[in-house]
Design a protein around this motif. Sequence first.
Motif, PDB file in Angstrom:
ATOM      1  N   ASN A  77       1.203  -1.672   0.357  1.00 45.20           N
ATOM      2  CA  ASN A  77      -0.210   0.092   0.322  1.00 45.20           C
ATOM      3  C   ASN A  77       1.016   1.116  -0.150  1.00 45.20           C
ATOM      4  O   ASN A  77       0.386   2.070  -0.906  1.00 45.20           O
ATOM      5  N   THR A  78       1.839   1.213   0.581  1.00 40.63           N
ATOM      6  CA  THR A  78       2.838   2.538   0.222  1.00 40.63           C
ATOM      7  C   THR A  78       3.631   2.697  -0.647  1.00 40.63           C
ATOM      8  O   THR A  78       3.577   3.270  -0.606  1.00 40.63           O
ATOM      9  N   ALA A  79       3.867   1.069  -0.850  1.00 37.61           N
ATOM     10  CA  ALA A  79       4.641   1.411  -3.110  1.00 37.61           C
ATOM     11  C   ALA A  79       3.377   2.068  -3.741  1.00 37.61           C
ATOM     12  O   ALA A  79       3.864   2.404  -4.249  1.00 37.61           O
ATOM     13  N   LEU A  80       2.839   1.511  -3.642  1.00 35.65           N
ATOM     14  CA  LEU A  80       1.794   1.782  -4.533  1.00 35.65           C
ATOM     15  C   LEU A  80       0.838   3.662  -4.209  1.00 35.65           C
ATOM     16  O   LEU A  80      -0.024   3.897  -5.198  1.00 35.65           O
ATOM     17  N   ASP A  81       1.361   3.451  -3.115  1.00 33.47           N
ATOM     18  CA  ASP A  81       0.673   4.604  -2.978  1.00 33.47           C
ATOM     19  C   ASP A  81       1.118   6.722  -3.604  1.00 33.47           C
ATOM     20  O   ASP A  81       2.292   6.015  -4.436  1.00 33.47           O
ATOM     21  N   LEU A  82       0.276   7.202  -4.802  1.00 31.47           N
ATOM     22  CA  LEU A  82       0.894   7.360  -5.684  1.00 31.47           C
ATOM     23  C   LEU A  82       0.616   8.852  -5.375  1.00 31.47           C
ATOM     24  O   LEU A  82       1.208   9.962  -5.454  1.00 31.47           O
ATOM     25  N   ASN A  83       0.453   9.303  -4.383  1.00 35.98           N
ATOM     26  CA  ASN A  83       0.787  10.734  -3.152  1.00 35.98           C
ATOM     27  C   ASN A  83       1.844  10.802  -3.116  1.00 35.98           C
ATOM     28  O   ASN A  83       1.939  11.015  -1.675  1.00 35.98           O
ATOM     29  N   PHE A  84       3.587  10.583  -3.497  1.00 36.61           N
ATOM     30  CA  PHE A  84       4.256  10.463  -3.120  1.00 36.61           C
ATOM     31  C   PHE A  84       5.368  11.827  -3.189  1.00 36.61           C
ATOM     32  O   PHE A  84       5.214  12.401  -4.833  1.00 36.61           O
ATOM     33  N   ALA A  85       6.065  12.797  -2.804  1.00 42.10           N
ATOM     34  CA  ALA A  85       6.393  14.183  -3.502  1.00 42.10           C
ATOM     35  C   ALA A  85       7.820  13.390  -4.166  1.00 42.10           C
ATOM     36  O   ALA A  85       8.595  12.577  -3.815  1.00 42.10           O
ATOM     37  N   ILE A  86       7.602  14.447  -4.844  1.00 46.00           N
ATOM     38  CA  ILE A  86       9.021  13.874  -5.705  1.00 46.00           C
ATOM     39  C   ILE A  86       9.961  15.409  -5.999  1.00 46.00           C
ATOM     40  O   ILE A  86       9.523  16.298  -5.624  1.00 46.00           O
ATOM     41  N   PRO A  87      11.123  15.411  -6.183  1.00 44.08           N
ATOM     42  CA  PRO A  87      11.864  16.464  -6.047  1.00 44.08           C
ATOM     43  C   PRO A  87      11.521  17.531  -7.068  1.00 44.08           C
ATOM     44  O   PRO A  87      11.600  17.358  -8.163  1.00 44.08           O
ATOM     45  N   GLY A  88      11.505  18.464  -5.971  1.00 49.83           N
ATOM     46  CA  GLY A  88      10.673  19.550  -6.752  1.00 49.83           C
ATOM     47  C   GLY A  88       9.780  19.698  -5.347  1.00 49.83           C
ATOM     48  O   GLY A  88       9.018  21.316  -6.179  1.00 49.83           O
ATOM     49  N   ASP A  89       8.886  19.273  -5.151  1.00 50.70           N
ATOM     50  CA  ASP A  89       7.767  19.182  -4.082  1.00 50.70           C
ATOM     51  C   ASP A  89       8.368  19.886  -3.383  1.00 50.70           C
ATOM     52  O   ASP A  89       9.369  19.435  -2.387  1.00 50.70           O
TER      53      ASP A  89
END
Length: 193
Positions: free
Chosen positions: A115-127
């Motif tokens: 569930n943690t891996a599939l969560d698409l609401n993660f920050a990427i560089p620049g966020d």
Amino acid sequence: MPAYNSMFNNDPNIPRLVGNFPLLPLRTKTRGPAYVLPQPNPPLAASESPDPDSESYDILDEVLSLFRANTFFRNFEIQGPADRLLIYGILFVSECLGKIRPHHSLRDATKDVLNTALDLNFAIPGDPAFPLNQIYEPPRDRQDAEQLRQYLSQVRQELASRLLARVYEEDTDGKPSKWWLSFTKRKFMGKAL
């Protein structure tokens, strides 16, 4: 003693960079933008990595092999683009280990970690929410940002499945490895994703 850097920094094939984050090839069955490396021959158990000289050895194998050693370091000197993916992978492994409890069965841990891996609401560089913006450049445009998000999602899913295979090796009676769980409280570079 300095932290261990990635051997993929010396790779003569320059990977595609989004910002300064490399999109390295992966040995994976998960869909995504990464170039797929061949499976090892003969096939290995899920909890094992191929030899580092093998063409099937990828950055995720290196993340898992260097995780325990690098976790003890608060400083990390970046020597190439692959080190940025190594840092991200180590921080994600730390996050996944934090989800696994000593009493969790493989099924419970798989549910929480995937569930943690599939969560698409993660920050990427620049966020603004990304913890290491000082060492990562933001993507140039929206298309690059979407490609980076897809690549990181692919990395997260593959890393989660490989980590679970190592934490729950087949001879441990369904209990997680105490050796892996001893690293749950450690924070690499004092950061968390």
